[in-house]
Design an enzyme around this catalytic site. Structure first.
Site, PDB file in Angstrom:
ATOM      1  N   ASP A  67       0.827  -1.216   0.000  1.00  0.00           N
ATOM      2  CA  ASP A  67       0.000   0.000   0.000  1.00  0.00           C
ATOM      3  C   ASP A  67       0.857   1.260   0.000  1.00  0.00           C
ATOM      4  O   ASP A  67       2.077   1.199   0.183  1.00  0.00           O
ATOM      5  CB  ASP A  67      -0.934  -0.001   1.233  1.00  0.00           C
ATOM      6  CG  ASP A  67      -0.211  -0.334   2.530  1.00  0.00           C
ATOM      7  OD1 ASP A  67       1.030  -0.247   2.568  1.00  0.00           O
ATOM      8  OD2 ASP A  67      -0.893  -0.685   3.506  1.00  0.00           O
ATOM      9  N   ASN A 132      -7.016  -2.545  14.258  1.00  0.00           N
ATOM     10  CA  ASN A 132      -8.405  -2.830  13.906  1.00  0.00           C
ATOM     11  C   ASN A 132      -8.503  -4.059  12.977  1.00  0.00           C
ATOM     12  O   ASN A 132      -9.562  -4.335  12.432  1.00  0.00           O
ATOM     13  CB  ASN A 132      -9.057  -1.614  13.244  1.00  0.00           C
ATOM     14  CG  ASN A 132      -8.359  -1.212  11.957  1.00  0.00           C
ATOM     15  OD1 ASN A 132      -7.402  -1.867  11.538  1.00  0.00           O
ATOM     16  ND2 ASN A 132      -8.829  -0.153  11.320  1.00  0.00           N
ATOM     17  N   HIS A 134      -6.771  -4.530  10.159  1.00  0.00           N
ATOM     18  CA  HIS A 134      -6.521  -4.326   8.724  1.00  0.00           C
ATOM     19  C   HIS A 134      -5.243  -5.004   8.268  1.00  0.00           C
ATOM     20  O   HIS A 134      -4.300  -5.150   9.037  1.00  0.00           O
ATOM     21  CB  HIS A 134      -6.564  -2.841   8.319  1.00  0.00           C
ATOM     22  CG  HIS A 134      -5.395  -1.990   8.724  1.00  0.00           C
ATOM     23  ND1 HIS A 134      -5.537  -0.659   9.054  1.00  0.00           N
ATOM     24  CD2 HIS A 134      -4.077  -2.249   8.829  1.00  0.00           C
ATOM     25  CE1 HIS A 134      -4.342  -0.149   9.329  1.00  0.00           C
ATOM     26  NE2 HIS A 134      -3.445  -1.089   9.214  1.00  0.00           N
ATOM     27  N   GLU A 139      -9.453  -1.923   5.412  1.00  0.00           N
ATOM     28  CA  GLU A 139     -10.045  -1.624   6.705  1.00  0.00           C
ATOM     29  C   GLU A 139     -11.238  -2.548   6.977  1.00  0.00           C
ATOM     30  O   GLU A 139     -11.760  -3.175   6.052  1.00  0.00           O
ATOM     31  CB  GLU A 139     -10.511  -0.164   6.722  1.00  0.00           C
ATOM     32  CG  GLU A 139      -9.388   0.848   6.456  1.00  0.00           C
ATOM     33  CD  GLU A 139      -8.433   1.057   7.638  1.00  0.00           C
ATOM     34  OE1 GLU A 139      -8.266   0.117   8.445  1.00  0.00           O
ATOM     35  OE2 GLU A 139      -7.862   2.151   7.733  1.00  0.00           O
TER      36      GLU A 139
HETATM   37  C1  GLP Z   1      -0.139   0.517   8.553  1.00  0.00           C
HETATM   38  C2  GLP Z   1       0.116  -0.198   7.200  1.00  0.00           C
HETATM   39  C3  GLP Z   1      -0.034  -1.673   7.346  1.00  0.00           C
HETATM   40  C4  GLP Z   1       0.717  -2.082   8.600  1.00  0.00           C
HETATM   41  C5  GLP Z   1      -0.071  -1.621   9.796  1.00  0.00           C
HETATM   42  C6  GLP Z   1       0.600  -1.859  11.133  1.00  0.00           C
HETATM   43  O1  GLP Z   1      -1.186   1.418   8.509  1.00  0.00           O
HETATM   44  N1  GLP Z   1      -0.703   0.234   6.117  1.00  0.00           N
HETATM   45  O2  GLP Z   1       0.466  -2.317   6.186  1.00  0.00           O
HETATM   46  O3  GLP Z   1       0.837  -3.462   8.672  1.00  0.00           O
HETATM   47  O4  GLP Z   1      -0.512  -0.309   9.646  1.00  0.00           O
HETATM   48  O5  GLP Z   1       1.558  -0.912  11.448  1.00  0.00           O
HETATM   49  P1  GLP Z   1       2.612  -1.119  12.585  1.00  0.00           P
HETATM   50  O6  GLP Z   1       3.542  -2.186  12.122  1.00  0.00           O
HETATM   51  O7  GLP Z   1       3.328   0.210  12.688  1.00  0.00           O
HETATM   52  O8  GLP Z   1       1.874  -1.491  13.811  1.00  0.00           O
END
Ligand code: GLP
Length: 239
Positions: A67, A132, A134, A139
């Site tokens: 993404d 959440n 995702h 989402e």
């Molecule tokens: C972000 C990314 C995800 C990632 C997630 C967790 O928003 N779009 O691909 O896996 O949130 O982030 P973190 O590893 O900082 O907890």
């Protein structure tokens, strides 16, 4: 589903890096799906260390990122293009022409899907998980059959990701993301999570019902998933 619960973030990262490194060694032209977020940062560092020691070669690797935010320039330090350069690509010998992001073709997201298909499909997709549930930026409520597209970010995600920005108002509200169907088409998926704040969602995703309310729960249906957690994120699934 193979689940590893490691002692801490460092051990989790070492395990994840080993899994990725072994795949690259057995297929130097591996098609690798990549994730951003804080979770995989140390994994990327360890892979870069392995490259420096001469253990790994990334020259034939192709990567597809999950993404990126929309509305930011690719050169913006907050864009995931820059995140990948800073945390990984600048430290290894990947040919940047072989590193793709969902927003590389403007809003022609089918082109991104076609690029993945033409390359033979993703061999190993690294994913993190949002609080959440995702995966990528899919989402809660995202249909399981969606492919790469534009999405609006959840309030929780905006709040969680605001820690990387000076002010919450700077967090983009839209993003481009692989869909759940894109992710599920990967031949193998490596899910990483660490920290206490992930234990509840990891439990729901891995042990709860498969529901679009928890996008990561669909991973229960994939034939080849490896989960690597630290002790804190794994706490609830152990009990
Ligand atoms: C972000 C990314 C995800 C990632 C997630 C967790 O928003 N779009 O691909 O896996 O949130 O982030 P973190 O590893 O900082 O907890």
């Amino acid at each position: 589903m193979q689940i590893y619960i490691e002692e801490n973030y460092e051990k989790m990262s070492q395990k994840a890096a080993e899994i990725i490194a072994e795949k690259i060694k057995s297929n130097p032209a591996l098609i690798l799906g990549l994730a951003t977020g804080s979770t995989p940062i140390r994994t990327y560092e360890i892979l870069a260390e392995k490259y420096k020691k001469g253990e790994l070669d990334f020259s034939r690797i192709k990567t597809f990122n999950l993404d990126d935010y929309l509305g930011l320039d690719f050169n913006d330090p907050q864009s995931y293009h820059q995140f990948m350069r800073k945390n990984f690509f600048s430290k290894i010998n990947i040919d940047l022409k072989n590193a793709f992001f969902p927003n590389d073709f403007g809003s022609d997201y089918e082109k991104y899907e076609n690029k993945i298909k033409e390359s033979g499909g993703i061999d190993l997709q690294v994913v993190g998980i949002g609080r959440n549930g995702h995966i990528g930026f899919n989402e809660p409520g995202s249909a399981f059959d969606f492919y790469t597209r534009e999405v609006e970010l959840d309030e929780t995600t905006i709040k969680d990701n605001s820690r990387f920005f000076d002010d919450i108002s700077q967090v983009p509200k839209r993003a481009a993301t692989m869909g759940i169907a894109t992710i599920m088409n990967a031949k193998q998926i490596l899910l990483l999570a660490n920290g206490e704040n992930k234990k509840e969602i990891i439990y729901q995703a891995l042990k709860g019902p498969i529901t679009e309310k928890v996008p990561a729960s669909i991973l229960q249906k994939h034939q080849n998933v490896i989960v690597v957690l630290d002790n804190e994120a794994g706490e609830k699934i152990k009990t």
